[in-house]
Design an enzyme around this catalytic site. Structure first.
Site, PDB file in Angstrom:
ATOM      1  N   ASP A 204      -2.991   3.390   8.011  1.00  0.00           N
ATOM      2  CA  ASP A 204      -1.842   3.773   7.187  1.00  0.00           C
ATOM      3  C   ASP A 204      -1.600   5.281   7.239  1.00  0.00           C
ATOM      4  O   ASP A 204      -1.248   5.906   6.229  1.00  0.00           O
ATOM      5  CB  ASP A 204      -2.045   3.336   5.727  1.00  0.00           C
TER       6      ASP A 204
ATOM      7  N   ASP B 143      -9.645  -0.447   4.140  1.00  0.00           N
ATOM      8  CA  ASP B 143      -8.458  -1.073   4.723  1.00  0.00           C
ATOM      9  C   ASP B 143      -8.760  -1.491   6.153  1.00  0.00           C
ATOM     10  O   ASP B 143      -9.621  -0.893   6.810  1.00  0.00           O
ATOM     11  CB  ASP B 143      -7.304  -0.050   4.721  1.00  0.00           C
TER      12      ASP B 143
ATOM     13  N   HIS C   2       0.802  -1.218   0.000  1.00  0.00           N
ATOM     14  CA  HIS C   2       0.000   0.000   0.000  1.00  0.00           C
ATOM     15  C   HIS C   2       0.838   1.273   0.000  1.00  0.00           C
ATOM     16  O   HIS C   2       0.285   2.378  -0.105  1.00  0.00           O
ATOM     17  CB  HIS C   2      -0.969   0.013   1.183  1.00  0.00           C
TER      18      HIS C   2
ATOM     19  N   HIS D 223      -6.364  -1.151   8.217  1.00  0.00           N
ATOM     20  CA  HIS D 223      -5.439  -0.251   8.904  1.00  0.00           C
ATOM     21  C   HIS D 223      -5.599   1.176   8.387  1.00  0.00           C
ATOM     22  O   HIS D 223      -6.055   1.393   7.261  1.00  0.00           O
ATOM     23  CB  HIS D 223      -3.994  -0.711   8.681  1.00  0.00           C
TER      24      HIS D 223
ATOM     25  N   ASP E 168      -6.606  -6.625   2.564  1.00  0.00           N
ATOM     26  CA  ASP E 168      -6.763  -7.059   3.952  1.00  0.00           C
ATOM     27  C   ASP E 168      -7.977  -6.437   4.631  1.00  0.00           C
ATOM     28  O   ASP E 168      -8.269  -6.746   5.794  1.00  0.00           O
ATOM     29  CB  ASP E 168      -5.489  -6.813   4.763  1.00  0.00           C
TER      30      ASP E 168
ATOM     31  N   HIS F 158       4.535   1.261   4.192  1.00  0.00           N
ATOM     32  CA  HIS F 158       3.155   0.977   3.759  1.00  0.00           C
ATOM     33  C   HIS F 158       2.142   1.350   4.845  1.00  0.00           C
ATOM     34  O   HIS F 158       0.935   1.350   4.589  1.00  0.00           O
ATOM     35  CB  HIS F 158       2.998  -0.487   3.319  1.00  0.00           C
TER      36      HIS F 158
ATOM     37  N   ASP G 200      -7.429  -2.008  -0.103  1.00  0.00           N
ATOM     38  CA  ASP G 200      -6.452  -2.968   0.411  1.00  0.00           C
ATOM     39  C   ASP G 200      -7.179  -4.290   0.651  1.00  0.00           C
ATOM     40  O   ASP G 200      -8.204  -4.325   1.343  1.00  0.00           O
ATOM     41  CB  ASP G 200      -5.854  -2.448   1.725  1.00  0.00           C
TER      42      ASP G 200
ATOM     43  N   GLU H 243      -1.887  -5.155  -1.806  1.00  0.00           N
ATOM     44  CA  GLU H 243      -1.614  -6.086  -0.705  1.00  0.00           C
ATOM     45  C   GLU H 243      -2.173  -7.483  -0.943  1.00  0.00           C
ATOM     46  O   GLU H 243      -2.406  -8.238   0.010  1.00  0.00           O
ATOM     47  CB  GLU H 243      -2.142  -5.536   0.627  1.00  0.00           C
TER      48      GLU H 243
END
Length: 524
Positions: free
Chosen positions: A147, A143, A115, A145, A251, A160, A249, A294
């Site tokens: 980031d 996402d 990312h 996260h 994830d 990332h 992303d 990702e």
């Protein structure tokens, strides 16, 4: 040839054209595999499906860029960042590639890669949108996260986890070779940034979100409101007249559906929720660019992940089939029909229960609390069990608060064991802790009041009797009287110890309720 989409794009002058940039780069983090994902997607027919089934005119240089010529031989850490020279050089070149497509008025699809490449993709799109339309661009960041760590707040140093901070100007660097190339025209406004699907957010990132009033929807919000309401609120915050860059992303999806990602976190989006997010963005007509990042193909995957037919509609449905990138990992075989796969996905999706948000408990305070409460509860249990034994040997009545405290301290021990089990399962929810702590607090405070009255009450108090018959009668010598005095002295000290642990327990239970509330409040 025209596209099959029924939605008219608002901000693309060439809505039937698609710029594709394949980025085989994993330098923003330490796990290999994401660099091979673009090749896997392309070799399994993604671009053919986009061209033949959706009718897009593709503009692609037929390369998966590894940017090996940009990777320096020596790349020391800088401000805690790992591979800063490499990531900066790659994202700068990537921003120029994306810009070259976006300035022509075509949509841009970037296949990653980790990312960190969003620094380049969003910087390139933002610059083109400002030049073509003289307006700011919104970013929807899907996402697990945020980031949005700065180099100083990041624990890992992996870039990332920092792209949004650089793109929003929260992290700045004057060195041209380390993100100093990011200028005002490449940046985004935090007021036009929306997060969806968050569930693993660092504490400094939470503070950044709060301080900057960034719109963020965690999995807790999706559980509470439903994905439809969340998308309505997200798009409402952006407004219906703003170009959108969708950065997805993999994830963000639950590992059940997307196991082949470098940073899996349980409790994510389902297949359908991932589809729905992208469908809603597409239906606005505001989509101008999209990242798919990702996705891992390599040592971490036992089988090659291939795109399904739904992934081919990545632009028509604004990336709706990102969630299907891992169909082999989810149990689909290459020969299985799309109808059968879809049916099985739906059936499985119905029975899957989503794991709750991952809460971040302060480890030192939590461990200290557990240790003290464990020692205190066990000590109180032992003291009153011994008192009952003494009463039975003397053949006298047993006060009701003796078995009461044995029951209460046993419940406390059971509660602590339950907490330890929940911690091992990563499911220690603040609501459960608050409820259990409150019930125990009420029970402990009642017992503390009773023991206090017995110790220092106006009539026949234990403390008074101990002062009169034990403390003032220091019997010496090896005889029965001395043994009896020692036993009575031990009982007096046990009363005081029990009261002290009961008082500490009440304070700690109150502290736990406050701690649990703070953990709940801090979780977005």
């Amino acid at each position: 040839m025209t596209t099959t989409s029924m939605v008219q794009p608002k901000f693309l002058s060439k809505g039937d054209e698609l710029g594709v940039v394949a980025v085989g780069f994993s330098g923003g983090q330490c796990k290999p595999g994401v660099d091979a994902a673009p090749s896997a997607l392309i070799s399994n027919g993604l671009l053919t499906q986009l061209r033949e089934e959706l009718g897009y005119k593709l503009f692609h240089d037929d390369q998966v860029h590894s940017y090996k010529d940009l990777i320096p031989a020596h790349d020391p850490d800088f401000r805690g960042m790992k591979n800063p020279l490499a990531v900066s050089a790659v994202t700068r070149t990537l921003s120029e590639q994306v810009y070259s497509h976006a300035k022509e008025g075509r949509c841009v699809l970037t296949l990653g890669g980790d990312h960190s490449i969003a620094i380049g993709t969003i910087a390139g799109t933002a610059k083109a949108i400002r030049e073509r339309l003289d307006r700011e661009m919104a970013v929807i960041w899907v996402d697990a996260h945020c980031d949005i760590n700065t180099p100083e707040s990041s624990d890992s140093g992996n870039i990332h986890g920092m792209p949004v901070a650089f793109l929003a100007g929260l992290a700045k660097e004057s060195r041209e070779d380390i993100f100093g190339w990011i200028k005002k025209e490449n940046m985004i406004s935090l007021s036009k940034l929306v997060y969806i699907g968050l569930r693993d957010v660092d504490r400094p990132e939470k503070q950044i979100l709060r301080d900057n009033k960034i719109k963020a929807f965690s999995m807790h919000d999706i559980d509470r409101h439903g994905i439809g309401k969340v998308m309505e609120m997200a798009l409402g915050h952006i407004g219906n007249d703003t170009p959108i860059h969708l950065s997805f992303d993999v994830d963000a999806l639950d590992p059940l559906w997307a196991p082949s990602t470098g940073t899996p976190v349980r409790g994510g989006l389902t297949l359908r929720e991932g589809d729905f997010i992208a469908e809603c963005v597409h239906e606005t007509g505001c989509l101008v660019a999209m990242d798919l990042v990702e996705n891992v193909r390599g040592k971490g995957a036992t089988r090659v992940t291939i795109p399904s037919l739904r992934l081919s509609s990545v632009l028509e449905k604004a990336g709706r089939a990102i969630s299907h990138c891992d169909n082999l990992e989810s149990g689909f075989s290459p020969g299985q029909s799309p109808k059968m796969a879809s049916s099985e996905s739906t059936m499985t999706e119905v029975i899957v229960q989503r794991v709750r948000t991952k809460y971040h408990w302060p480890p030192i305070q939590l461990n200290f609390w557990i240790l003290i409460m464990l020692v205190g509860s066990a000590t109180i249990l032992g003291i009153f069990a011994n008192f009952i034994t003494v009463q039975q040997q003397l053949q006298v009545g047993i006060p009701w608060y003796f078995p009461y405290w044995i029951t209460v301290s046993s419940l406390a021990l059971i509660f602590i064991l339950l907490m330890l089990w929940l911690i091992s399962q990563r499911q220690l929810l603040p609501g459960i802790v608050i409820m259990g702590s409150f019930i125990l607090f009420v029970l402990w405070i009642v017992g503390l009041i009773v023991v206090s009255i017995e110790l220092w009450g106006p009539v026949g108090s234990v403390s008074g009797n101990c002062s009169l018959y034990v403390d003032g009668n220091n019997v010496q010598g090896p005889n029965i009287e001395a043994l009896a005095w020692l036993e009575q002295r031990s009982i007096c000290q046990s009363w005081t110890a029990a009261w002290a642990f009961e008082l500490v327990g009440c304070v700690f239970l109150l502290w736990m309720m406050i701690m649990a509330y703070q953990v709940y409040r801090d979780d977005i």
